[in-house]
Design a protein around this motif. Structure first.
Motif, PDB file in Angstrom:
ATOM      1  N   GLN A   1       0.843  -1.189   0.000  1.00 14.67           N
ATOM      2  CA  GLN A   1       0.000   0.000   0.000  1.00 14.67           C
ATOM      3  C   GLN A   1       0.878   1.239   0.000  1.00 14.67           C
ATOM      4  O   GLN A   1       1.471   1.589   1.021  1.00 14.67           O
ATOM      5  CB  GLN A   1      -0.911  -0.004   1.221  1.00 14.67           C
ATOM      6  CG  GLN A   1      -1.917   1.127   1.264  1.00 14.67           C
ATOM      7  CD  GLN A   1      -3.024   0.962   0.250  1.00 14.67           C
ATOM      8  OE1 GLN A   1      -3.483  -0.139  -0.013  1.00 14.67           O
ATOM      9  NE2 GLN A   1      -3.448   2.062  -0.345  1.00 14.67           N
ATOM     10  N   ALA A   2       0.925   1.905  -1.154  1.00 15.38           N
ATOM     11  CA  ALA A   2       1.716   3.123  -1.281  1.00 15.38           C
ATOM     12  C   ALA A   2       0.878   4.336  -0.925  1.00 15.38           C
ATOM     13  O   ALA A   2      -0.328   4.389  -1.213  1.00 15.38           O
ATOM     14  CB  ALA A   2       2.252   3.258  -2.699  1.00 15.38           C
ATOM     15  N   SER A   3       1.524   5.317  -0.328  1.00 20.33           N
ATOM     16  CA  SER A   3       0.840   6.553   0.045  1.00 20.33           C
ATOM     17  C   SER A   3       1.852   7.691   0.088  1.00 20.33           C
ATOM     18  O   SER A   3       3.059   7.470  -0.007  1.00 20.33           O
ATOM     19  CB  SER A   3       0.163   6.393   1.411  1.00 20.33           C
ATOM     20  OG  SER A   3       1.136   6.125   2.411  1.00 20.33           O
ATOM     21  N   GLY A   4       1.322   8.906   0.241  1.00 20.40           N
ATOM     22  CA  GLY A   4       2.192  10.056   0.389  1.00 20.40           C
ATOM     23  C   GLY A   4       2.301  10.948  -0.832  1.00 20.40           C
ATOM     24  O   GLY A   4       2.929  11.999  -0.777  1.00 20.40           O
ATOM     25  N   GLY A   5       1.702  10.529  -1.933  1.00 21.58           N
ATOM     26  CA  GLY A   5       1.739  11.355  -3.122  1.00 21.58           C
ATOM     27  C   GLY A   5       0.857  12.587  -2.969  1.00 21.58           C
ATOM     28  O   GLY A   5       0.123  12.732  -1.996  1.00 21.58           O
ATOM     29  N   GLY A   6       0.963  13.482  -3.935  1.00 24.85           N
ATOM     30  CA  GLY A   6       0.154  14.685  -3.899  1.00 24.85           C
ATOM     31  C   GLY A   6       0.669  15.712  -4.875  1.00 24.85           C
ATOM     32  O   GLY A   6       1.525  15.429  -5.718  1.00 24.85           O
ATOM     33  N   LEU A   7       0.142  16.908  -4.732  1.00 26.07           N
ATOM     34  CA  LEU A   7       0.522  18.039  -5.583  1.00 26.07           C
ATOM     35  C   LEU A   7       1.525  18.907  -4.823  1.00 26.07           C
ATOM     36  O   LEU A   7       1.267  19.308  -3.685  1.00 26.07           O
ATOM     37  CB  LEU A   7      -0.709  18.851  -5.954  1.00 26.07           C
ATOM     38  CG  LEU A   7      -0.466  20.148  -6.731  1.00 26.07           C
ATOM     39  CD1 LEU A   7       0.153  19.853  -8.088  1.00 26.07           C
ATOM     40  CD2 LEU A   7      -1.779  20.914  -6.878  1.00 26.07           C
ATOM     41  N   VAL A   8       2.638  19.181  -5.455  1.00 27.80           N
ATOM     42  CA  VAL A   8       3.677  19.988  -4.817  1.00 27.80           C
ATOM     43  C   VAL A   8       4.297  20.905  -5.862  1.00 27.80           C
ATOM     44  O   VAL A   8       4.340  20.563  -7.048  1.00 27.80           O
ATOM     45  CB  VAL A   8       4.738  19.070  -4.163  1.00 27.80           C
ATOM     46  CG1 VAL A   8       5.449  18.221  -5.206  1.00 27.80           C
ATOM     47  CG2 VAL A   8       5.722  19.863  -3.328  1.00 27.80           C
ATOM     48  N   GLN A   9       4.760  22.047  -5.430  1.00 26.76           N
ATOM     49  CA  GLN A   9       5.426  22.976  -6.339  1.00 26.76           C
ATOM     50  C   GLN A   9       6.861  22.516  -6.593  1.00 26.76           C
ATOM     51  O   GLN A   9       7.472  21.834  -5.759  1.00 26.76           O
ATOM     52  CB  GLN A   9       5.430  24.377  -5.752  1.00 26.76           C
ATOM     53  CG  GLN A   9       4.079  25.055  -5.771  1.00 26.76           C
ATOM     54  CD  GLN A   9       4.153  26.518  -5.362  1.00 26.76           C
ATOM     55  OE1 GLN A   9       5.000  26.910  -4.569  1.00 26.76           O
ATOM     56  NE2 GLN A   9       3.264  27.326  -5.897  1.00 26.76           N
ATOM     57  N   ALA A  10       7.370  22.901  -7.723  1.00 25.15           N
ATOM     58  CA  ALA A  10       8.762  22.596  -8.046  1.00 25.15           C
ATOM     59  C   ALA A  10       9.671  23.107  -6.934  1.00 25.15           C
ATOM     60  O   ALA A  10       9.473  24.211  -6.412  1.00 25.15           O
ATOM     61  CB  ALA A  10       9.141  23.226  -9.378  1.00 25.15           C
ATOM     62  N   GLY A  11      10.635  22.279  -6.580  1.00 26.20           N
ATOM     63  CA  GLY A  11      11.526  22.614  -5.479  1.00 26.20           C
ATOM     64  C   GLY A  11      11.080  22.068  -4.141  1.00 26.20           C
ATOM     65  O   GLY A  11      11.846  22.082  -3.166  1.00 26.20           O
ATOM     66  N   GLY A  12       9.854  21.581  -4.086  1.00 27.87           N
ATOM     67  CA  GLY A  12       9.322  21.045  -2.844  1.00 27.87           C
ATOM     68  C   GLY A  12       9.743  19.609  -2.586  1.00 27.87           C
ATOM     69  O   GLY A  12      10.537  19.026  -3.349  1.00 27.87           O
ATOM     70  N   SER A  13       9.198  19.041  -1.524  1.00 27.51           N
ATOM     71  CA  SER A  13       9.562  17.688  -1.101  1.00 27.51           C
ATOM     72  C   SER A  13       8.317  16.866  -0.812  1.00 27.51           C
ATOM     73  O   SER A  13       7.262  17.404  -0.463  1.00 27.51           O
ATOM     74  CB  SER A  13      10.422  17.734   0.171  1.00 27.51           C
ATOM     75  OG  SER A  13      11.625  18.431  -0.039  1.00 27.51           O
TER      76      SER A  13
END
Length: 124
Positions: A4-16
């Motif tokens: 079960q993978a998790s933790g993805g999302g929308l982030v701005q360039a340069g983010g983590s």
């Protein structure tokens, strides 16, 4: 068997982002673990792998220096910490488990178990 993978999302360039993968595998520590990704319109590609007890790791050139793979065998979990994210990192990220030898862990065909994927979107 379930990954079960998790933790993805929308982030701005340069983010983590930190991706996690919880595994229901028996004897989790007997498996080398890997992360792969599939970008829109592209084939799935290797991202990173970690050996059974975490003594060895390596990352693809595309994420080298920006990403770290780790695992917690007590929690049956593998992680992928991604920093300095770029728009070209946008993809569905998959975790996978293999009992193959370490030298084969960049080959997706050597993996027996796959998670469902988690989407990472990096905006410019």
């Amino acid at each position: 068997v379930q990954l079960q993978a998790s933790g993805g999302g929308l982030v701005q360039a340069g983010g983590s982002l930190r991706l996690s993968c919880a595994a229901s595998l028996r004897s989790f520590r007997n498996y080398n673990m890997g992360w792969f990704r599939r970008a829109p319109g592209k084939a799935r590609e290797f991202v990173a792998a970690i050996s059974r007890i975490g003594a060895s790791t390596y990352c693809a050139d595309s994420v080298q220096g920006r990403s770290t793979i780790s695992r917690d065998n007590a929690q049956n979990t593998v992680f992928l910490q991604m920093n300095s994210l770029k728009p070209e990192d946008t993809a569905v990220y998959y975790c996978a488990a293999t009992s193959a030898v370490w030298s084969a862990t960049a080959d997706e065909n050597m993996y027996s178990y796959w998670g469902q994927g988690t989407l990472v979107t990096v905006s410019s």
